[in-house]
Design an enzyme around this catalytic site. Sequence first.
Site, PDB file in Angstrom:
ATOM      1  CB  THR A  35      -0.905  -0.010   1.250  1.00  9.04           C
ATOM      2  OG1 THR A  35      -1.672  -1.211   1.218  1.00  9.04           O
ATOM      3  CG2 THR A  35      -1.831   1.192   1.277  1.00  9.04           C
ATOM      4  NE  ARG A  59     -11.993  -9.960   4.926  1.00 13.32           N
ATOM      5  CZ  ARG A  59     -13.039 -10.794   5.031  1.00 13.32           C
ATOM      6  NH1 ARG A  59     -14.030 -10.513   5.844  1.00 13.32           N
ATOM      7  NH2 ARG A  59     -13.086 -11.904   4.323  1.00 13.32           N
ATOM      8  CG  HIS A  62     -19.638  -4.833  15.708  1.00 14.43           C
ATOM      9  ND1 HIS A  62     -20.614  -5.787  15.605  1.00 14.43           N
ATOM     10  CD2 HIS A  62     -19.190  -4.863  16.976  1.00 14.43           C
ATOM     11  CE1 HIS A  62     -20.737  -6.388  16.776  1.00 14.43           C
ATOM     12  NE2 HIS A  62     -19.885  -5.839  17.625  1.00 14.43           N
ATOM     13  CB  ALA A  63     -20.815   0.830  17.883  1.00 12.96           C
ATOM     14  CB  CYS A 120      -4.274  -1.960   7.125  1.00  9.01           C
ATOM     15  SG  CYS A 120      -3.188  -3.232   6.497  1.00  9.01           S
ATOM     16  CE  LYS A 137      -8.533  -8.868  11.431  1.00  6.62           C
ATOM     17  NZ  LYS A 137      -9.099  -8.687  10.101  1.00  6.62           N
TER      18      LYS A 137
HETATM   19  C1  UDX Z   1      -8.116  -3.963   6.669  1.00  9.50           C
HETATM   20  C2  UDX Z   1      -9.055  -4.029   5.446  1.00  9.50           C
HETATM   21  O1  UDX Z   1     -10.291  -4.639   5.804  1.00  9.50           O
HETATM   22  C3  UDX Z   1      -8.396  -4.810   4.331  1.00  9.50           C
HETATM   23  O2  UDX Z   1      -9.225  -4.811   3.177  1.00  9.50           O
HETATM   24  C4  UDX Z   1      -7.054  -4.167   4.010  1.00  9.50           C
HETATM   25  O3  UDX Z   1      -6.399  -4.896   3.014  1.00  9.50           O
HETATM   26  C5  UDX Z   1      -6.186  -4.086   5.255  1.00  9.50           C
HETATM   27  O4  UDX Z   1      -6.877  -3.402   6.302  1.00  9.50           O
HETATM   28  P1  UDX Z   1      -7.486  -5.655   8.634  1.00  9.50           P
HETATM   29  O5  UDX Z   1      -6.577  -4.587   9.158  1.00  9.50           O
HETATM   30  O6  UDX Z   1      -6.990  -7.057   8.568  1.00  9.50           O
HETATM   31  O7  UDX Z   1      -7.964  -5.300   7.167  1.00  9.50           O
HETATM   32  O8  UDX Z   1      -8.772  -5.660   9.594  1.00  9.50           O
HETATM   33  P2  UDX Z   1     -10.329  -5.352   9.470  1.00  9.50           P
HETATM   34  O9  UDX Z   1     -11.078  -6.611   9.535  1.00  9.50           O
HETATM   35  O10 UDX Z   1     -10.635  -4.422   8.368  1.00  9.50           O
HETATM   36  O11 UDX Z   1     -10.569  -4.605  10.869  1.00  9.50           O
HETATM   37  C6  UDX Z   1      -9.894  -3.386  11.167  1.00  9.50           C
HETATM   38  C7  UDX Z   1     -10.223  -2.882  12.545  1.00  9.50           C
HETATM   39  O12 UDX Z   1     -11.541  -2.372  12.575  1.00  9.50           O
HETATM   40  C8  UDX Z   1     -10.164  -3.921  13.663  1.00  9.50           C
HETATM   41  O13 UDX Z   1      -9.505  -3.333  14.780  1.00  9.50           O
HETATM   42  C9  UDX Z   1     -11.608  -4.229  13.969  1.00  9.50           C
HETATM   43  O14 UDX Z   1     -11.787  -4.620  15.300  1.00  9.50           O
HETATM   44  C10 UDX Z   1     -12.249  -2.872  13.679  1.00  9.50           C
HETATM   45  N1  UDX Z   1     -13.687  -2.950  13.302  1.00  9.50           N
HETATM   46  C11 UDX Z   1     -14.062  -3.577  12.155  1.00  9.50           C
HETATM   47  C12 UDX Z   1     -14.631  -2.318  14.094  1.00  9.50           C
HETATM   48  O15 UDX Z   1     -14.312  -1.715  15.132  1.00  9.50           O
HETATM   49  N2  UDX Z   1     -15.952  -2.357  13.709  1.00  9.50           N
HETATM   50  C13 UDX Z   1     -16.356  -2.973  12.576  1.00  9.50           C
HETATM   51  O16 UDX Z   1     -17.567  -2.958  12.294  1.00  9.50           O
HETATM   52  C14 UDX Z   1     -15.380  -3.623  11.771  1.00  9.50           C
END
Ligand code: UDX
Length: 432
Positions: A122, A150, A250-251, A259, A322
């Site tokens: 990226t 992800r 999702h709050a 990322c 996560k």
């Molecule tokens: C993200 C993008 O989804 C992916 O497409 C990109 O290539 C890299 O960055 P990732 O970092 O693996 O992927 O995690 P992701 O599942 O997107 O979650 C990111 C963060 O958001 C986590 O900390 C998760 O807990 C949080 N989250 C996600 C929320 O707080 N609420 C949601 O509804 C969804």
Amino acid sequence: MKLTVIGTGYLGATHAAAMAELGHDVLGIDTDEMKVKRLNCGDVPFFEPGLPELLQRNIDSGRLRFTTSYAEVGAFGDVHFVCVGTPQKKGEYAADLSYVDAAVASLLSEVRAGAVVVGKSTVPAGTAARLAESIEAVGAELVWNPEFLREGFAVEDTLRPDRIVMGVRSERAAGILREVYAPILAADTPCIVTDFATAELVKVAANSFLATKISFINAMAEVCEVTGADVTQLAAALSHDDRIGGKFLHAGLGFGGGCLPKDIRAFMARAGELGVDQALSFLKEIDAINMRRRARMVDLARELCDGSLAGVRVGVLGAAFKPNSDDIRDSPALDVAVAVQRAGAAVRVYDPQAMTNAKDSYATLAYAPSAVDAAMDADVVLHLTEWAEFRQMHPSVLSEVVRARRIVDGRNALDRELWRSEGWTYRALGRH
Ligand code: UDX
């Protein structure tokens, strides 16, 4: 085809194994000798469901191996994927491109004319055009092919992506990449062929949109907290509108990881350099809403403990940013654990997979070998990463070991009624 993959982190290791799974011969390269040794033995140096099996299967088939030698990479094949990291620069918002620059420079001293370099990292818009100058100077070509995987679903996302995006300057380069991805494209995966800048922007725009969605619902959570509304019901009601949808609504404690946080910051920094900082000034607010949730979590814990965390025992469930990941980069959970400790509490952290990483990077925190041990004698338990193990845990497992039955659900993922029925005081972000 004979492919090489430069960088063997979450992205590169998964990409290398997935390309071998598609039937290609793959050579992965990393500067970290230890990592290469482990990968060659089929040992994935991080937690990613499904990857150990995929790696082992393809090493056994003879289609996949790893090296530290660029000379081998240059001689091995003519399609080279660049999958190295672009972390946030220390003390700045901008992305650190030194790994990308070093990888391309090392590769160029070894590539053959006609080779195709495929950028997957990226990067800020304009990077591909800059790299193309030196790549084209040695008779090779560049394609920009962002990756959207992800963590936790990396194998699935690589083998069955939502879309493939390729930024190209020639039909030939696009054709070669189509050949690489032929089995994926045969499954009707949408393929967008575009210019370098658009391809680079798709990735950061997608991550900015996802971050915005999360911060939007977390902003609503702030309003819910003062109006007495319930953000989980609000999100459920919103999600029935097809135009809004329920994903990423999702709050809770907000986004972390390697990322989203750094990508929106690097995007703002790049927009500033390009003179369009106003276009992205909203991302500053997205970042601020996200960071405020962590502070709110600490305040909730303090409120539950009669206004002070000094001398209080806190059990922390979760350290990874996560669930289904051992990644602790910019983890909201660890950020909260540190803040609670700084406020005078005695903190004990447990995570099903991220303990080693957490202990390495957060040596001042104390750790427990299980959820029960983390909660032992606790005055309050904080649920900060929604692992299935925690979501499925019956409150009675902790009821007898804690000093006071108080829990703050930082991820809105526990069964509120169940915990309350077991005599717990349950608090959460964005609902009462
Ligand atoms: C993200 C993008 O989804 C992916 O497409 C990109 O290539 C890299 O960055 P990732 O970092 O693996 O992927 O995690 P992701 O599942 O997107 O979650 C990111 C963060 O958001 C986590 O900390 C998760 O807990 C949080 N989250 C996600 C929320 O707080 N609420 C949601 O509804 C969804």
